[in-house]
Scaffold this motif. Structure first.
Motif, short mmCIF file in Angstrom:
data_model
loop_
_atom_site.label_atom_id
_atom_site.label_comp_id
_atom_site.label_asym_id
_atom_site.label_seq_id
_atom_site.Cartn_x
_atom_site.Cartn_y
_atom_site.Cartn_z
N PHE A 82 3.78 10.64 -6.70
CA PHE A 82 4.93 11.07 -7.51
C PHE A 82 5.06 10.21 -8.76
N PRO A 83 4.07 10.30 -9.68
CA PRO A 83 4.12 9.46 -10.89
C PRO A 83 5.05 10.04 -11.96
N THR A 84 6.36 9.90 -11.73
CA THR A 84 7.32 10.43 -12.70
C THR A 84 7.22 9.72 -14.05
N SER A 85 6.75 8.46 -14.01
CA SER A 85 6.51 7.72 -15.25
C SER A 85 5.45 6.68 -14.96
N PRO A 86 4.75 6.20 -16.00
CA PRO A 86 3.69 5.22 -15.76
C PRO A 86 4.19 3.85 -15.35
N VAL A 87 5.48 3.56 -15.53
CA VAL A 87 5.99 2.21 -15.23
C VAL A 87 5.93 1.88 -13.74
N PRO A 88 6.47 2.73 -12.84
CA PRO A 88 6.38 2.38 -11.41
C PRO A 88 4.95 2.22 -10.92
N LEU A 89 4.06 3.10 -11.34
CA LEU A 89 2.68 3.00 -10.89
C LEU A 89 2.06 1.71 -11.38
N SER A 90 2.29 1.36 -12.64
CA SER A 90 1.75 0.12 -13.19
C SER A 90 2.29 -1.09 -12.45
N LEU A 113 0.82 -1.21 0.00
CA LEU A 113 0.00 0.00 0.00
C LEU A 113 0.85 1.26 0.00
N PRO A 114 1.89 1.38 0.84
CA PRO A 114 2.75 2.58 0.78
C PRO A 114 3.43 2.75 -0.58
N LEU A 115 3.84 1.65 -1.21
CA LEU A 115 4.46 1.76 -2.53
C LEU A 115 3.48 2.33 -3.55
N LEU A 116 2.26 1.84 -3.51
CA LEU A 116 1.26 2.33 -4.45
C LEU A 116 0.94 3.80 -4.20
N GLN A 117 0.82 4.18 -2.94
CA GLN A 117 0.51 5.56 -2.60
C GLN A 117 1.65 6.50 -3.00
#
Length: 281
Positions: free
Chosen positions: A36-44, A27-31
């Motif tokens: 801070f969505p610098t790129s769509p890859v980490p969020l995905s 959950l903390p990683l997703l939040q």
């Protein structure tokens, strides 16, 4: 040669560890990715990690009853669930309607807050499009996720999913009732026969349980399959930002049940029967 009976899976410990991983790691990683969505890859990546973690829980439930059907009563009525969770349970875990209602809450909340968000957007300017959410700064694309991507089509999708639930949930409950009825009939007939013939041996319920256990295990597995299907179908219909917000909401919902202050408040509301309670006929 007698086969050694397989030990029951200590599922309470598994659930505690599973929930701890959800709360303290995923959950903390997703939040963080949402803020801070610098790129769509980490969020995905974090979205799919959390999704896999949630779905794997239902896989583990299935494994527990398939490897040892004796685990079924323990999992159908999980003693590790606290009183706040009990009203939300269906055949051992969250009712599938929880997932669709959670999605509805995002759409309803978006409609209520659209005007406020637009005002903040105008005040912030084009170069500072962000908003604070629960103490975290959320970029404008995240804030506007539900408005910018066809909420009407999502509302229609919810209706489709719930239409299926209105068929499948009662069907699962009917199967449980039928299995329970057959169990009672078999034990009852055995009891009547032995009493009628004045037999002294005890009524054996083990065989009756064994005969109906296979169907109950099948129902339990089908209920978990339904939960997995609803969650996967919802996330598959959403954009990456919507999917991340939906899974964040589901994770916060699960973690929220363990809040001690909320649990204490809930328990303090309980009124013992006969104290301050009047029943009118």
């Amino acid at each position: 040669m007698l086969r050694k009976k397989q030990a029951s899976i200590p599922f309470k410990g598994y659930y505690t560890n599973w929930l701890s991983t959800l709360k303290k790691t995923l959950l903390p990683l997703l939040q963080e990715s949402l803020s801070f969505p610098t790129s769509p890859v980490p969020l995905s990546s974090h979205l799919h990690l959390l999704l896999h973690h949630i779905l794997s829980y239902y896989d583990s439930l299935d494994l527990a009853v398939v490897t040892d059907p004796n685990n079924l009563p323990h999992l159908l009525f999980p003693p590790w669930r606290n009183p706040i969770e009990h009203p939300f349970l269906f055949l051992g875990d969250l009712h599938p309607y929880v997932f669709t209602n959670l999605l509805r809450s995002f759409l309803d909340n978006d409609q209520e807050n659209n005007s406020d968000q637009e005002e903040q957007h105008q005040e912030g300017g084009e170069d500072n499009r962000s908003i604070y959410f629960s103490g975290l700064e959320r970029p404008w694309p995240v804030v506007m996720a539900w408005k910018d991507h066809h909420p009407k089509s999502l509302a229609y999708k919810i209706e489709q999913i719930e239409c299926g639930l209105r068929l499948m949930v009662p069907a699962l409950m009917d199967r449980v009732k039928k299995a329970q009825s057959l169990f009672v009939q078999r034990v009852g007939k055995d009891w009547v026969r032995k009493k009628k013939n004045k037999e002294k041996e005890k009524v054996e319920v083990g065989e009756a349980v064994k005969m109906e256990m296979e169907e109950l295990v099948s129902v339990f597995v089908d209920a978990n399959r339904l939960r997995r299907s609803v969650i996967s179908e919802i996330v598959g219909e959403l954009t990456i930002y919507q999917g991340a917000l939906f899974l964040e909401g589901l994770a916060l919902f699960l973690v929220g049940f363990q809040d001690e202050s909320l649990l204490n408040q809930f328990c303090s509301w309980k009124t013992p029967i006969g104290e301050g309670t009047e029943v009118s006929l």
